[in-house]
Design an enzyme around this catalytic site. Structure first.
Site, mmCIF file in Angstrom:
data_model
loop_
_atom_site.group_PDB
_atom_site.id
_atom_site.type_symbol
_atom_site.label_atom_id
_atom_site.label_comp_id
_atom_site.label_asym_id
_atom_site.label_seq_id
_atom_site.Cartn_x
_atom_site.Cartn_y
_atom_site.Cartn_z
ATOM 1 N N GLU A 239 0.782 -1.105 0.063
ATOM 2 C CA GLU A 239 -0.004 0.154 -0.010
ATOM 3 C C GLU A 239 0.888 1.260 0.036
ATOM 4 O OE1 GLU A 239 -3.026 0.019 3.147
ATOM 5 O OE2 GLU A 239 -3.838 -1.945 1.964
ATOM 6 N N GLU B 292 -4.281 -8.762 0.383
ATOM 7 C CA GLU B 292 -4.872 -8.744 1.600
ATOM 8 C C GLU B 292 -6.322 -8.722 1.595
ATOM 9 O OE1 GLU B 292 -4.135 -5.046 4.281
ATOM 10 O OE2 GLU B 292 -2.160 -5.484 3.750
#
Ligand code: GAL
Length: 831
Positions: free
Chosen positions: A422, A498
């Protein structure tokens, strides 16, 4: 030779060898544990690096050590990073002698990880520093060592506040090694083994060995590489004679074939060992052992991920590095237990979120047959927290990434290198440039595995072409976009790096089933429906993976609860200008399928029902709802069988068929654009008017009752029950026995509502290494001798001093309850 070895042993006392050398070898060439007898003190010390500094009042301890897990919990330490005192300064010092005989050789100290901003001195002279706490490093001590005399090594760590999004631990939290080398030696992490051709009949093994000559003369030497199978039988031997010029390095490449290969796979993770010896005539100059596996991995758009030609879908978990009550100080048994709990859930892959893991974890994944995505960074240049890794990124990122790959490249478990999680550069037009730079560095070190990253900005990561720069883009929390991504990029291979991020507290249920996120108890209902806006119940991921068979699988957030990030009790919001705003005393995560103690939550069984084949059934909630008589309680069951029948006090509520009888679940995911609930194929449910007694689920396969589970309403809390995962441990101050503590009624039913404070006492030489209860809002120290039960349960972790010879006993008592005790035997007990 032998006499020399004994003399050295007496003189320096650091040669507790980790590697088994053949008898004729010179033991001094091996690495030795440097973990014992350090002095430690917190706070800045003006002359802490100086040899003459008086550290007599400092605490003596053995490494690995995490000073922060000792507590106390306090809001001022920031709930986001666990509410524990990890920031500030800590000093470690150790005195050691080096015998005269070793003069002229090279001496290194090797830290597997120091948290963080480590600086190291030998006899007052700085020999190096390393800001990133998750990376190992080796430093040359030779120029400042005093041979035949006492030496002092000093290490300063300086973790900063607001430097992390989770609990990092603090101090020298991974192993330390003393390494001694001849001027001609194998470089640090200098052996690289690949298996370019793999088949059961015959495989090719390629071994590249980097050899260094730090002397002023050219040296001719032989590199002898022997390969042993798991039984210790030699299956290959290669000798290569090379001349290496003064002060230079050279890479020796050896290629060998192994007949009748035992492949590394998930069921039979066979490991080979390459033993490399550098010899000058008969003189042994260096010796290295490298464990590796022979396996073939491939990724393709139509066949997905294949291991030795067989398709494997990722049933993965993301794991942070802490070990619950033991904090970050690496412990092999703690990690092994964590991984075993994950395997029992059906996990086949681990993502080391969001940093290089310990070597211990990777060794265990090799041994236990687990796939690994090895992740380097949680941020690049753009900061996620005020004092994050971005501060060191420009200077250190290349080195840290290369070092991670060099350290880890021989592990058969590792199947991808992740260059980031991220990373905020996703939103930058030129974010692709940095992605390309890191991908190139990765490829420069290893082309045998693809490069990946976990992207959460969609479509930004695609528009800004970061996703184009990695071989396999991972997407965080985008199950509803898999189809679109694959339609637009038919040649891409993608996976859920994720998923879920559902939150829950073990054994806690709120009625009616909540649609709100927070609850005054600071707990989260365990129906597994609640999470942040980006999250989704596991059911949505299962559906989207089923609809998009080309997606390689998922890595759920997370396998275990971890210290820090207590979402939903805390988060970023506008009132805090984007900074973390907590709901103290919540200080550890609710994301785990297992809690901080490793006790499974309900969600654990939801995954198990999708990921395993051994017949199982699970039912929730518990059955203690005094005062709710006659009210409807939703009962959910998870199974990997065909159908489940529910009985309440012997009365059948009917059979429900998995995949046919659907359960409506409210959706929280931000891409869920409908008012309608998701109809889950994975949960069977009944609405049951509450009456005390027993609920029982029976699961059927092909019409036959095959497995069942029963929960009964508990009476008054009566006694304590103790159960050890192992009652026989080694006396090495490392091995652990995990004791599950339960408060039960007279009949042995778990008292979910109990909150008794349990006092632990040890009789004998045992020690309590940690205690816990899985309550993310409990402030009871994790390193103490008492703990209140949470949903009826607690945990005590025991170990015993090195060399102890007698068994010991743990006694657990609480006011108003019958106490219990358990005896732990020692492997090394005197007979
Ligand atoms: C992700 C992040 C993880 C964790 C998780 C919680 O966005 O990558 O580190 O914060 O959210 O849901």
């Amino acid at each position: 030779m032998k006499i020399k070895y004994i003399a050295l042993l007496l003189l320096i006392g650091i040669w507790a060898c980790s590697k088994q050398a053949p008898k004729e070898d010179i033991i001094i060439l091996e690495e030795s544990s440097f973990n014992e007898n350090w002095k430690f003190s917190k706070g800045e010390k003006a002359n802490g690096m100086k040899a003459e500094f008086d550290d007599s009042s400092w605490r003596q301890l053995d490494l690995p050590h995490d000073w922060a897990i000792e507590g106390p919990f306090d809001e001022k330490y920031n709930a986001r990073s666990g509410g524990l005192p990890f920031h500030g300064i800590g000093w470690y010092r150790k005195k050691f002698n080096v015998p005269n005989q070793l003069e002229g050789k090279k001496a290194f100290v090797h830290f597997e990880g120091v948290m963080n901003r480590a600086e190291v001195w030998i006899n007052g002279q700085k020999i190096g520093e390393r800001p990133y706490g998750y990376i190992g490093f080796q430093l040359d001590m030779t120029p400042y060592l005093k041979f035949g005399q006492e030496n002092t090594i000093a290490v300063k760590c300086a973790p900063e506040d607001l430097s992390t999004r989770w609990y990092p631990g603090a101090g020298i939290y991974r192993d330390v090694w003393f390494e001694y080398k001849e001027p001609v030696h194998i470089a640090f992490d200098g052996t690289f083994i690949t298996t370019p051709q793999v088949s059961k009949e015959k495989s090719t093994v390629n071994i590249k060995t980097e050899v260094k000559n730090t002397s002023e003369q050219a040296v001719k030497f032989t590199l002898e590489t022997v390969i042993l199978n798991q039984k210790g039988e030699q299956v290959s031997s290669q000798n290569t004679v090379i001349e290496i010029s003064a002060n230079s390095e050279s890479v020796v490449e050896q290629v060998t074939e192994i007949q009748d290969t035992e492949l590394w796979d998930l069921k039979n993770p066979h490991l080979y060992k390459a033993i490399s010896r550098i010899k000058n005539g008969q003189k042994l100059l260096d010796f290295e052992e490298s464990t590796f596996g022979i396996r073939e991995i491939s990724f393709s758009a139509d066949q997905g991920f294949r291991l030795n030609g067989e398709k494997v879908r990722f049933q993965g978990v993301c794991l942070h590095h802490d070990q619950g009550p033991l904090g970050a100080a690496v412990n092999r048994r703690a990690k092994e237990r964590q991984l075993q709990i994950m395997k029992d859930m059906g996990v086949n892959a681990i993502r080391t979120s969001h940093n290089p893991p310990s070597k211990t974890l990777l060794n265990l994944c090799d041994e236990m047959g687990l796939l690994v995505i090895d992740e380097a960074f949680d941020c690049w240049r753009k900061a996620k927290v005020e004092n994050g890794y971005n501060k060191f990124y420009d200077e250190w990122s290349e080195r840290d990434l290369r070092d991670m790959i060099r350290r880890d490249r021989n592990h058969p478990s590792i199947i991808m290198w992740s260059i980031g999680n991220e990373i905020l550069e996703q939103s930058s037009k030129d974010g692709w440039k940095e992605t390309r730079r890191l991908a190139r560095i990765t490829k420069d070190e290893d082309t045998s595995r693809p490069v990946t990253a976990g992207f959460n900005y969609y479509p930004a990561s695609v528009i800004n072409k970061l996703a184009h720069e990695v071989d396999i883009p991972g997407f965080n929390y985008k199950p509803m976009k898999y189809k679109e991504i694959l339609e637009q990029h038919p040649d891409w291979i993608i996976y859920g790096s994720e998923t879920s991020s559902c939150t829950s507290s073990r054994g806690v249920y709120h009625f009616p089933i909540e649609t709100y996120k927070k609850h005054e108890s600071l707990q989260v209902t365990s129906y597994d429906l609640i999470g942040p806006v980006w999250s989704s119940p596991p059911d949505l991921d299962f559906d989207m993976l089923a609809e998009n068979p080309r997606v390689l699988g998922e890595f759920i957030w997370t396998g275990f609860d971890y210290l820090g990030e207590p979402t939903p009790y805390g988060g970023r919001d506008n009132s805090t200008n984007g900074y973390w705003n907590g709901d103290w005393p919540s200080h550890s995560s609710y994301f785990g399928a297992a809690d901080l103690c490793g006790f499974p939550k309900d969600r654990y069984f939801l995954y198990q029902s999708q990921w395993t084949e051994k017949p199982m059934v699970h039912v929730l909630p518990h059955w203690n709802w005094e005062g709710k008589e006659g009210e409807i309680i939703p009962v959910h069951a998870f199974t990997n069988c065909d159908e489940v029948e529910l009985f309440v006090n012997g009365k059948s509520y009917g059979k429900k068929v998995k995949g046919v009888d659907l359960t409506p679940i409210p959706m929280i995911h931000r891409f869920w654009k409908s008012d309608k609930p998701l109809m889950s194929k994975y949960r069977l449910s009944w609405d049951v008017p509450y009456q005390a007694g027993t609920i029982k689920v029976i699961a059927y396969k092909d019409g036959k009752a095959i497995v069942e589970k029963e929960i009964s309403t508990a009476g008054k809390a009566h006694h304590i029950e103790l159960e050890a995962d192992r009652t026989l441990i080694a006396s090495d101050n490392k091995d652990l026995s995990y004791i599950t503590v339960k408060v039960v009624d007279k009949e042995g039913n778990l008292c979910y509502k109990a909150n008794n404070n349990i006092k632990f006492e040890i009789e004998g030489k045992g020690k309590i290494a940690g205690v816990g209860n899985g309550n993310a809002a409990s402030l009871t120290p994790l390193q103490g001798d008492q703990m209140e039960v949470f949903s009826g349960m607690a945990l005590a972790i025991l170990k015993v001093d090195k060399g102890a010879k007698e068994s010991f006993k743990l006694k657990a008592s609480a006011e108003g309850l019958e106490s219990a005790s358990i005896q732990i035997q020692l492997k090394d007990m005197a007979l």
